[in-house]
Write an enzyme that holds these catalytic residues in place. Structure first.
Site, PDB file in Angstrom:
ATOM      1  N   ASP A 190       0.861  -1.330  -0.038  1.00 23.93           N
ATOM      2  CA  ASP A 190       0.074  -0.083  -0.042  1.00 23.93           C
ATOM      3  C   ASP A 190       0.844   1.268  -0.123  1.00 23.93           C
ATOM      4  O   ASP A 190       2.004   1.397   0.886  1.00 23.93           O
ATOM      5  CB  ASP A 190      -0.915   0.043   1.246  1.00 23.93           C
ATOM      6  CG  ASP A 190      -1.882  -1.256   1.186  1.00 23.93           C
ATOM      7  OD1 ASP A 190      -1.396  -2.167   1.018  1.00 23.93           O
ATOM      8  OD2 ASP A 190      -3.085  -0.994   1.898  1.00 23.93           O
ATOM      9  N   HIS A 220      -1.199   4.521  -0.580  1.00 20.44           N
ATOM     10  CA  HIS A 220      -1.967   5.275   0.020  1.00 20.44           C
ATOM     11  C   HIS A 220      -1.754   6.765  -0.074  1.00 20.44           C
ATOM     12  O   HIS A 220      -1.909   7.543   1.166  1.00 20.44           O
ATOM     13  CB  HIS A 220      -2.325   5.017   1.475  1.00 20.44           C
ATOM     14  CG  HIS A 220      -3.277   4.007   1.831  1.00 20.44           C
ATOM     15  ND1 HIS A 220      -4.502   3.840   1.354  1.00 20.44           N
ATOM     16  CD2 HIS A 220      -3.112   2.552   2.418  1.00 20.44           C
ATOM     17  CE1 HIS A 220      -5.102   2.784   1.530  1.00 20.44           C
ATOM     18  NE2 HIS A 220      -4.408   1.888   2.322  1.00 20.44           N
ATOM     19  N   ASP A 265      -4.130  -0.359  -3.561  1.00 22.64           N
ATOM     20  CA  ASP A 265      -4.314   0.602  -2.524  1.00 22.64           C
ATOM     21  C   ASP A 265      -3.307   1.955  -2.816  1.00 22.64           C
ATOM     22  O   ASP A 265      -2.499   2.374  -2.096  1.00 22.64           O
ATOM     23  CB  ASP A 265      -4.196   0.331  -1.217  1.00 22.64           C
ATOM     24  CG  ASP A 265      -5.430  -0.424  -0.682  1.00 22.64           C
ATOM     25  OD1 ASP A 265      -6.367  -0.623  -1.396  1.00 22.64           O
ATOM     26  OD2 ASP A 265      -5.764  -0.628   0.532  1.00 22.64           O
ATOM     27  N   ASP A 293      -6.119   7.370  -1.569  1.00 23.05           N
ATOM     28  CA  ASP A 293      -7.053   7.335  -0.421  1.00 23.05           C
ATOM     29  C   ASP A 293      -6.317   7.495   0.871  1.00 23.05           C
ATOM     30  O   ASP A 293      -4.975   6.969   0.939  1.00 23.05           O
ATOM     31  CB  ASP A 293      -7.959   6.148  -0.091  1.00 23.05           C
ATOM     32  CG  ASP A 293      -9.273   6.066  -0.913  1.00 23.05           C
ATOM     33  OD1 ASP A 293      -9.679   7.362  -1.390  1.00 23.05           O
ATOM     34  OD2 ASP A 293     -10.004   5.111  -1.284  1.00 23.05           O
ATOM     35  N   ARG A 294      -6.774   8.333   1.956  1.00 23.72           N
ATOM     36  CA  ARG A 294      -6.254   8.449   3.030  1.00 23.72           C
ATOM     37  C   ARG A 294      -5.221   9.489   2.900  1.00 23.72           C
ATOM     38  O   ARG A 294      -5.351  10.743   3.337  1.00 23.72           O
ATOM     39  CB  ARG A 294      -5.402   7.213   3.717  1.00 23.72           C
ATOM     40  CG  ARG A 294      -6.436   6.242   4.267  1.00 23.72           C
ATOM     41  CD  ARG A 294      -7.139   6.282   5.482  1.00 23.72           C
ATOM     42  NE  ARG A 294      -7.927   5.317   5.935  1.00 23.72           N
ATOM     43  CZ  ARG A 294      -8.492   5.258   6.929  1.00 23.72           C
ATOM     44  NH1 ARG A 294      -8.575   6.369   7.752  1.00 23.72           N
ATOM     45  NH2 ARG A 294      -9.349   4.292   7.497  1.00 23.72           N
ATOM     46  N   ASN A 313      -8.587  -2.768  -2.407  1.00 22.50           N
ATOM     47  CA  ASN A 313     -10.000  -2.563  -1.893  1.00 22.50           C
ATOM     48  C   ASN A 313     -10.079  -0.952  -2.093  1.00 22.50           C
ATOM     49  O   ASN A 313     -11.257  -0.650  -1.985  1.00 22.50           O
ATOM     50  CB  ASN A 313     -10.097  -3.359  -0.648  1.00 22.50           C
ATOM     51  CG  ASN A 313      -9.385  -2.370   0.475  1.00 22.50           C
ATOM     52  OD1 ASN A 313      -8.147  -2.581   0.484  1.00 22.50           O
ATOM     53  ND2 ASN A 313     -10.131  -1.881   1.562  1.00 22.50           N
ATOM     54  N   HIS A 314      -9.064  -0.186  -1.971  1.00 21.87           N
ATOM     55  CA  HIS A 314      -9.215   1.231  -2.047  1.00 21.87           C
ATOM     56  C   HIS A 314      -9.374   1.754  -3.485  1.00 21.87           C
ATOM     57  O   HIS A 314      -9.541   2.977  -3.792  1.00 21.87           O
ATOM     58  CB  HIS A 314      -8.291   2.022  -1.550  1.00 21.87           C
ATOM     59  CG  HIS A 314      -8.651   2.190   0.202  1.00 21.87           C
ATOM     60  ND1 HIS A 314      -9.270   3.234   0.650  1.00 21.87           N
ATOM     61  CD2 HIS A 314      -8.588   1.259   1.036  1.00 21.87           C
ATOM     62  CE1 HIS A 314      -9.615   3.137   1.885  1.00 21.87           C
ATOM     63  NE2 HIS A 314      -8.768   1.887   2.330  1.00 21.87           N
ATOM     64  N   HIS A 317      -3.864  -8.213  -3.562  1.00 25.32           N
ATOM     65  CA  HIS A 317      -4.123  -7.129  -2.515  1.00 25.32           C
ATOM     66  C   HIS A 317      -4.448  -7.892  -0.984  1.00 25.32           C
ATOM     67  O   HIS A 317      -3.810  -7.410   0.059  1.00 25.32           O
ATOM     68  CB  HIS A 317      -4.864  -5.967  -2.828  1.00 25.32           C
ATOM     69  CG  HIS A 317      -4.996  -5.044  -1.797  1.00 25.32           C
ATOM     70  ND1 HIS A 317      -3.946  -4.122  -1.666  1.00 25.32           N
ATOM     71  CD2 HIS A 317      -5.794  -4.526  -0.786  1.00 25.32           C
ATOM     72  CE1 HIS A 317      -4.271  -3.244  -0.464  1.00 25.32           C
ATOM     73  NE2 HIS A 317      -5.276  -3.592  -0.343  1.00 25.32           N
ATOM     74  N   HIS A 368      -2.477  -4.717   2.260  1.00 24.61           N
ATOM     75  CA  HIS A 368      -3.844  -4.745   2.771  1.00 24.61           C
ATOM     76  C   HIS A 368      -3.782  -4.338   4.333  1.00 24.61           C
ATOM     77  O   HIS A 368      -4.719  -3.930   5.040  1.00 24.61           O
ATOM     78  CB  HIS A 368      -4.649  -5.984   2.621  1.00 24.61           C
ATOM     79  CG  HIS A 368      -5.973  -5.736   2.788  1.00 24.61           C
ATOM     80  ND1 HIS A 368      -6.950  -4.496   2.688  1.00 24.61           N
ATOM     81  CD2 HIS A 368      -7.199  -6.680   3.485  1.00 24.61           C
ATOM     82  CE1 HIS A 368      -8.153  -4.776   2.855  1.00 24.61           C
ATOM     83  NE2 HIS A 368      -8.102  -6.048   3.243  1.00 24.61           N
TER      84      HIS A 368
END
Length: 490
Positions: free
Chosen positions: A233, A235, A262, A265-266, A294-295, A343, A418
């Site tokens: 990730d 992110h 991922d 996001d965030r 999943n993002h 992921h 993840h």
């Protein structure tokens, strides 16, 4: 998360006091953003006094911070069971429902609070805001059904977009991404400048056209003496992404990479991350790989900032185009037929094969169960067998499940991402399940290291490089996230 203790009799004053002490210790860990320890001590408080709704509501918010939406939902529901007028517990449960894309259920929680506390203006405000979101999403879904034949990529008129004279950023050559373009783009982004929309749209259109031709499971061949790198990730932590390239070299035909979902996001530099990664994908299509996480989904992007960031920096049309592109990202990669990279993780059924993954129709938002969902959402657990996911989506799988899957499919081990890990990685399930997470000090709060994996094609033995977070401009994580969701998680 500990199971809810059975109440076998009256609780002693000594246990009540001990529970309060554990709760206070948990609160201190929570303030320090050490959510795992907070959960541990809230659980100890619950063991001593399982009748206190506050303990469950507090553990619920700690689980929300760790994205354990399923556990957060269970705890909030238990708090409500113990105290039907406990407003905060409804807010926690609503936040868990919203994180799982269950906006109507979140709305029901607010509706109930407004009924039992008709004079609570805060509850009324939250209900109205949640109702707006639910109506907006219902409207968007209705439009998407009406326009499901519309292809956004095909509707973009690049010729109508002019490059202004004052634009001083990187430029494509004959409409192509070059090494010069990507190198200049990375430096441009470090200065917090914005790529021209014409080039941004061109990248997305070209990436989509390439990804559409790829299978859901991509086979990667790494020569015996060649190096290969797997990252987890990112992110939206652009400056940490740049640090990976500084430590490990830029992607090239002799330095191939796989980024395992991922990307966004965030973190509040998600646009910069994704356009850099997509540029490398176009530059080195056979030596730079990207898995869906999943993002890379609409519900997550709505809640955790990417959609808001794209709309702020560009347009909502571009945000829709990203959704269209993400639907075509491969779900998994297999290195030399021996290492499977996805992921999330493995499956709720025993008989899944690599060919089953190859056959998945991925051009959609992930369903709530099945192979595609589990590839993006599942997590390993230390115990044998399987368990419901603490996230509320996917499943948890034990070492026996991993060993059987590897045996059935002729694999040495699996790599997944993840999950935040303190060291940036974790080797579990007798070496057959490796987690790699590449966003150090996740969300500027977790204090974890980041890591990436390198291996050669011959023995595929994983080697781990860890690193600390690097400074970034003063833009807070979640700056573009749904403000209503942030409000619920206070």
């Amino acid at each position: 998360m500990a199971n809810t203790p059975e109440i076998t009799g009256p609780i002693s004053q000594e246990d009540i006091e001990a529970a309060e002490k554990f709760k206070n210790e948990a609160n201190e860990y929570f303030k320090k953003q050490n959510y795992n320890s907070a959960i541990e001590y809230y659980s100890k408080a619950i063991e001593k006094n399982p009748n206190n709704a506050v303990f469950y509501a507090n553990r619920s918010i700690a689980n929300l911070r760790l994205e354990n939406f399923g556990y957060a939902l269970i705890d909030a529901s238990k708090a409500i069971e113990l105290d039907k007028c406990y407003t905060k517990a409804y807010y926690r449960r609503a936040a868990a429902h919203m994180s799982l894309g269950k906006y109507k259920l979140a709305l029901k929680d607010f509706e109930y609070v407004t009924k039992v506390r008709p004079n609570d203006q805060d509850a009324k405000k939250k209900y109205n805001e949640c109702n707006k979101i639910a109506l907006k999403i219902a409207f968007e879904k209705a439009i998407s059904v009406d326009k499901k034949e519309v292809n956004i990529a095909d509707s973009i008129n690049l010729d109508a977009m002019t490059i202004e004279d004052e634009y001083e950023g990187p430029e494509m050559e004959d409409g192509k991404v070059t090494l010069k373009f990507v190198t200049e783009l990375m430096e441009f982004y470090k200065q917090q400048k914005k790529l021209h929309k014409k080039y941004a749209y061109k990248i997305l259109i070209d990436v989509k056209a390439y990804l559409q031709k790829q299978p859901s499971l991509v086979d990667i061949k790494v020569p015996d003496e060649a190096k290969f790198t797997v990252c987890g990730d990112i992110h939206g932590q652009y400056y940490d992404l740049m640090n990976i390239f500084k430590l490990n070299g830029l992607p090239s035909e002799t330095n191939p990479f796989l980024f395992n979902g991922d990307f966004v996001d965030r973190g509040s530099f998600s646009v910069e991350c994704i356009f850099t990664l997509f540029s490398f994908k176009l530059l080195f299509p056979n030596h730079f790989f990207m898995s869906r996480g999943n993002h890379e989904t609409l519900d997550m992007n709505r809640m955790y900032g990417f959609r808001g960031e794209v709309t702020s920096k560009y347009t909502s049309q571009m945000a829709d185009l990203f959704t269209e592109v993400y639907n075509w990202l491969p779900l998994a990669h297999c290195i030399n037929g021996r290492v499977l990279v996805m992921h999330g993780g493995l499956f709720s059924k025993d008989d899944v094969t690599l060919d089953d993954i190859r056959r998945v129709d991925r051009n959609k938002q992930p369903p709530e169960d099945g192979i595609m969902c589990e590839l993006l959402w599942s997590d390993p657990q230390p115990m044998a067998g399987r368990a419901p996911s603490r996230r509320g989506v996917g499943c948890q799988f034990g070492p026996d499940v991993t060993a059987a899957f590897c045996d059935r499919n002729g694999l040495d081990y699996i790599i997944r991402s993840h999950e935040v890990k303190n060291d940036g990685y974790e080797v579990a399930h007798d070496g057959k399940c490796i987690t790699v997470f590449s966003a150090p000090n996740y969300c500027d709060t977790m204090g974890n290291l980041g890591a990436f994996i390198t291996m050669n094609g011959k023995d595929l033995t994983p080697k781990f490089t860890t690193y600390e977070a690097v400074p970034h401009p003063d833009v807070k994580p979640m700056a573009y996230a749904n403000s209503f969701f942030s409000l619920l998680c206070q």
